[in-house]
Design a protein around this motif. Structure first.
Motif, PDB file in Angstrom:
ATOM      1  N   ALA A  53       0.815  -1.216   0.000  1.00  0.00           N
ATOM      2  CA  ALA A  53       0.000   0.000   0.000  1.00  0.00           C
ATOM      3  C   ALA A  53       0.847   1.263   0.000  1.00  0.00           C
ATOM      4  O   ALA A  53       0.351   2.355  -0.242  1.00  0.00           O
ATOM      5  CB  ALA A  53      -0.917   0.004   1.228  1.00  0.00           C
ATOM      6  N   GLN A  76      11.945   6.725   6.672  1.00  0.00           N
ATOM      7  CA  GLN A  76      12.645   6.782   5.396  1.00  0.00           C
ATOM      8  C   GLN A  76      13.937   7.573   5.561  1.00  0.00           C
ATOM      9  O   GLN A  76      13.950   8.599   6.230  1.00  0.00           O
ATOM     10  CB  GLN A  76      11.753   7.456   4.356  1.00  0.00           C
TER      11      GLN A  76
ATOM     12  N   PRO B   8       6.621   0.002 -10.475  1.00  0.00           N
ATOM     13  CA  PRO B   8       5.985   1.328 -10.415  1.00  0.00           C
ATOM     14  C   PRO B   8       6.645   2.294 -11.392  1.00  0.00           C
ATOM     15  O   PRO B   8       7.823   2.149 -11.716  1.00  0.00           O
ATOM     16  CB  PRO B   8       6.253   1.791  -8.981  1.00  0.00           C
ATOM     17  N   ASP B   9       5.884   3.281 -11.840  1.00  0.00           N
ATOM     18  CA  ASP B   9       6.486   4.406 -12.554  1.00  0.00           C
ATOM     19  C   ASP B   9       7.292   5.234 -11.567  1.00  0.00           C
ATOM     20  O   ASP B   9       6.906   5.360 -10.401  1.00  0.00           O
ATOM     21  CB  ASP B   9       5.385   5.290 -13.150  1.00  0.00           C
ATOM     22  N   VAL B  10       8.387   5.828 -12.035  1.00  0.00           N
ATOM     23  CA  VAL B  10       9.222   6.645 -11.148  1.00  0.00           C
ATOM     24  C   VAL B  10       9.383   8.047 -11.723  1.00  0.00           C
ATOM     25  O   VAL B  10       9.911   8.226 -12.827  1.00  0.00           O
ATOM     26  CB  VAL B  10      10.621   6.030 -10.956  1.00  0.00           C
ATOM     27  N   VAL B  47      11.831   9.647 -14.679  1.00  0.00           N
ATOM     28  CA  VAL B  47      13.249   9.347 -14.841  1.00  0.00           C
ATOM     29  C   VAL B  47      13.456   8.811 -16.256  1.00  0.00           C
ATOM     30  O   VAL B  47      12.691   7.958 -16.719  1.00  0.00           O
ATOM     31  CB  VAL B  47      13.701   8.275 -13.810  1.00  0.00           C
ATOM     32  N   LEU B  55      19.019  10.540  -9.655  1.00  0.00           N
ATOM     33  CA  LEU B  55      17.717  11.165  -9.427  1.00  0.00           C
ATOM     34  C   LEU B  55      17.848  12.682  -9.400  1.00  0.00           C
ATOM     35  O   LEU B  55      16.969  13.408  -9.881  1.00  0.00           O
ATOM     36  CB  LEU B  55      17.127  10.657  -8.104  1.00  0.00           C
ATOM     37  N   GLN B  76      17.141  16.412  -1.801  1.00  0.00           N
ATOM     38  CA  GLN B  76      16.025  15.477  -1.789  1.00  0.00           C
ATOM     39  C   GLN B  76      15.196  15.678  -0.528  1.00  0.00           C
ATOM     40  O   GLN B  76      15.754  15.889   0.555  1.00  0.00           O
ATOM     41  CB  GLN B  76      16.573  14.050  -1.825  1.00  0.00           C
ATOM     42  N   ARG B  78      11.771  13.715   0.257  1.00  0.00           N
ATOM     43  CA  ARG B  78      11.309  12.396   0.684  1.00  0.00           C
ATOM     44  C   ARG B  78      10.691  11.749  -0.540  1.00  0.00           C
ATOM     45  O   ARG B  78      10.326  12.449  -1.492  1.00  0.00           O
ATOM     46  CB  ARG B  78      10.262  12.531   1.797  1.00  0.00           C
ATOM     47  N   THR B  79      10.531  10.443  -0.507  1.00  0.00           N
ATOM     48  CA  THR B  79       9.936   9.742  -1.640  1.00  0.00           C
ATOM     49  C   THR B  79       8.539   9.270  -1.274  1.00  0.00           C
ATOM     50  O   THR B  79       8.334   8.661  -0.227  1.00  0.00           O
ATOM     51  CB  THR B  79      10.835   8.575  -2.071  1.00  0.00           C
ATOM     52  N   GLY B  81       5.120   7.131  -2.384  1.00  0.00           N
ATOM     53  CA  GLY B  81       4.775   6.024  -3.272  1.00  0.00           C
ATOM     54  C   GLY B  81       3.532   5.323  -2.818  1.00  0.00           C
ATOM     55  O   GLY B  81       3.261   5.247  -1.612  1.00  0.00           O
ATOM     56  N   GLY B  82       2.765   4.814  -3.784  1.00  0.00           N
ATOM     57  CA  GLY B  82       1.571   4.054  -3.451  1.00  0.00           C
ATOM     58  C   GLY B  82       0.675   3.887  -4.656  1.00  0.00           C
ATOM     59  O   GLY B  82       0.932   4.464  -5.716  1.00  0.00           O
ATOM     60  N   TRP B  90       0.319   2.338  -9.556  1.00  0.00           N
ATOM     61  CA  TRP B  90       1.318   2.440  -8.483  1.00  0.00           C
ATOM     62  C   TRP B  90       2.467   3.314  -8.966  1.00  0.00           C
ATOM     63  O   TRP B  90       3.109   3.020  -9.970  1.00  0.00           O
ATOM     64  CB  TRP B  90       1.859   1.053  -8.166  1.00  0.00           C
ATOM     65  N   VAL B  92       5.851   6.136  -7.900  1.00  0.00           N
ATOM     66  CA  VAL B  92       6.832   6.634  -6.944  1.00  0.00           C
ATOM     67  C   VAL B  92       7.252   8.028  -7.385  1.00  0.00           C
ATOM     68  O   VAL B  92       7.603   8.229  -8.555  1.00  0.00           O
ATOM     69  CB  VAL B  92       8.066   5.700  -6.917  1.00  0.00           C
ATOM     70  N   VAL B  94       9.993  10.896  -6.322  1.00  0.00           N
ATOM     71  CA  VAL B  94      11.121  11.300  -5.484  1.00  0.00           C
ATOM     72  C   VAL B  94      11.074  12.826  -5.418  1.00  0.00           C
ATOM     73  O   VAL B  94      11.403  13.513  -6.388  1.00  0.00           O
ATOM     74  CB  VAL B  94      12.456  10.800  -6.064  1.00  0.00           C
TER      75      VAL B  94
END
Lengths: 232, 232
Positions: A53, A76, B8-10, B47, B55, B76, B78-79, B81-82, B90, B92, B94
Motif C-alpha cells: 500500500a 525513510q 511502479p512508474d518513477v 526518470v 535522481l 532530496q 522524501r519519496t 509512493g503508493g 502504483w 513513486v 522522489v
C-alpha cells in the motif's frame, strides 16, 4: 505505465540498527542469489504493486518475510538511484532506517542476520555501505535532539539503561546527575487509560525491575514528545 | 528488469521555493496533459533511464527543460509512493526541494510558473499539496540551524537583505544588533583564489551595493559551513 525498458526497478532497503556489546551494529544477511550472491547486504526487496500500500508497507513486508520482525521505529532515510548501483540496470532504492532492541532482533533474525559494528563494516553489495553511513549519521544527529535512542531499548526500560544507550551512541561517559540534567527529563506518572502530557518525554509505569534492595522503576517513551526537545 | 506491470512508474518532483513580497511562495505550473490536465502542479517528470545519471540529474533536467533554470540549492525531500497517488497506477515520486532568488525564477519561469503563498495553497494535482507542506516545514526547521535561507538571495547580498530573509521566514522582526548576535556571524575576508575557513559562515567580498553615502558591503555564503551552526 511505461515500457519496462524505460522504467527503473524500484526496491526498498532497510538499515536495521541495534546496540550490542556497547556498539551500534547493523544487521546484514548473505545474498542467496545473483547479483552479488553470497555477499553481505541489507535486507530489501522489490516493491510489489499488487500487494504493497506504500513504500513503508514494502519495508515492513520485506522484514516480515525474512524474519517475522516488525520494528517499532522505522523512517525513510533517502532514495538512491542511478544506472551504476545495480548491474541489472537503472535502479532506485528507497532506503529506510529502523531501530530495534538487540534481544528482539537476535531472536527473530537468528540464522538470517549477522551483526557488524557500523564503524568497521565488511565489504558490502551494491551501495549498501553508503546507505549505512548515512543512516548512522542520521541516528547520531537525531539522538542529540530527540528520544530516538529509546527505540533501541525494550518497550520498558530503567533510567540507567537509557543513560547507557546515550553513552554508547556518543561514546562519552557522564555522571548520573549530568545525564539527567542534560536530558531535561520530564517524567509523567500516568495511570493506565489516562493520556500523557505532550511535554513529558518519559512515562513512568507501575512496574519495577529486579534487585531486592533498590528495584528500579521502569519507564516507556511518550510517543507524543518524540522530537520535542534537545537531549544532549 | 521486471515486467512493466509489476514495476511502479518513477518520477521526480521539485518544490521550488522563493521569497516574493515578503512571503515564501512555491512555483506551480498548469498541467498540459491528462491526468489532471489544466490543474496546478509542481514541475516534475519521469526518470529517463537512457540519459539521467542520478535522481538529482533528473530533477535538474526537468527544470532545465521547462525553464532553463538551474537552482544553486537543491536537496532530496522524501519519496512518496503508493497505488492511489496517480490514477495511472502504483507510482513513486522522489520529491526534491529547491531554493531560488525570486528575480532569477520569475525571469526564467515567465509564462510557465505561477507563484502561490505556501500558507494559502490552491487545489493541486496528485499529492503535491502534501509535498509542499513537508518542504516548507523542512526549510523552516533547517533555517534555524543553517545558512539555508541564503540561497533565497542573489549570489551576493548585504547583511540587511540577509536579515530580511530570516524575518520573512520566521515572521518575526528583530533589531539589527539582535540579528547579528543570534546569527553569531563569523565573516571571513577572503581574497580571490584563497579559501575560506570552515568556521566562517559568510565571506566578505570587495564589492559594495548602491548608496552614495553608506554603500553596503556584499557577502556570499561559505559553502563549507552550510550546516555548521545554530542561527536562530
Amino acid at each position: 505505465m511505461k515500457q519496462s525498458h524505460t522504467t527503473p526497478d524500484v526496491s526498498v532497503d532497510v538499515v536495521l540498527l541495534t546496540l550490542d556489546e556497547g556498539m551500534l551494529k547493523v544487521a546484514l544477511h548473505k545474498r542467496a542469489s545473483a547479483p552479488g550472491k553470497g555477499s553481505l547486504a541489507l535486507p530489501g526487496g522489490y516493491v510489489h504493486v499488487d500487494e504493497d500500500a506504500s513504500l513503508e508497507a514494502t519495508a515492513y513486508r520485506v522484514l516480515r518475510e525474512k524474519t517475522g520482525l516488525e520494528p517499532r521505529y522505522l523512517e525513510q532515510l533517502r532514495t538512491f538511484g542511478g544506472p551504476e548501483r545495480d548491474p541489472r540496470g537503472w535502479s532506485v532504492a528507497v532506503s529506510h532506517v529502523a531501530l530495534i532492541p538487540h534481544g528482539e532482533l537476535s531472536q527473530a533474525g537468528a540464522g538470517v542476520f549477522h551483526f557488524y559494528d557500523v564503524d568497521d563494516l565488511p565489504d558490502l553489495a551494491f551501495d549498501h555501505a553508503g546507505q549505512i553511513q548515512e543512516a548512522v549519521q542520521r541516528v547520531r544527529n537525531k539522538a542529540s535532539y530527540s528520544t530516538l535512542p529509546c527505540w533501541l531499548l525494550p518497550e520498558l526500560f530503567t533510567l540507567t539503561q537509557l543513560q547507557g544507550i546515550y553513552e554508547q551512541i556518543f561514546g562519552e561517559t557522564v555522571s548520573r546527575g549530568t545525564f539527567r540534567s542534560r536530558l531535561g527529563i520530564r517524567v509523567s506518572e500516568v495511570t493506565p487509560g489516562e493520556s500523557a502530557d505532550e511535554a513529558d518525554i518519559l512515562i513512568a509505569t507501575e512496574q519495577f525491575q529486579g534487585g531486592n534492595q533498590r528495584p528500579a522503576r521502569l519507564f516507556r517513551v511518550n510517543r507524543l514528545s518524540l522530537f520535542k526537545r534537545a537531549f544532549w
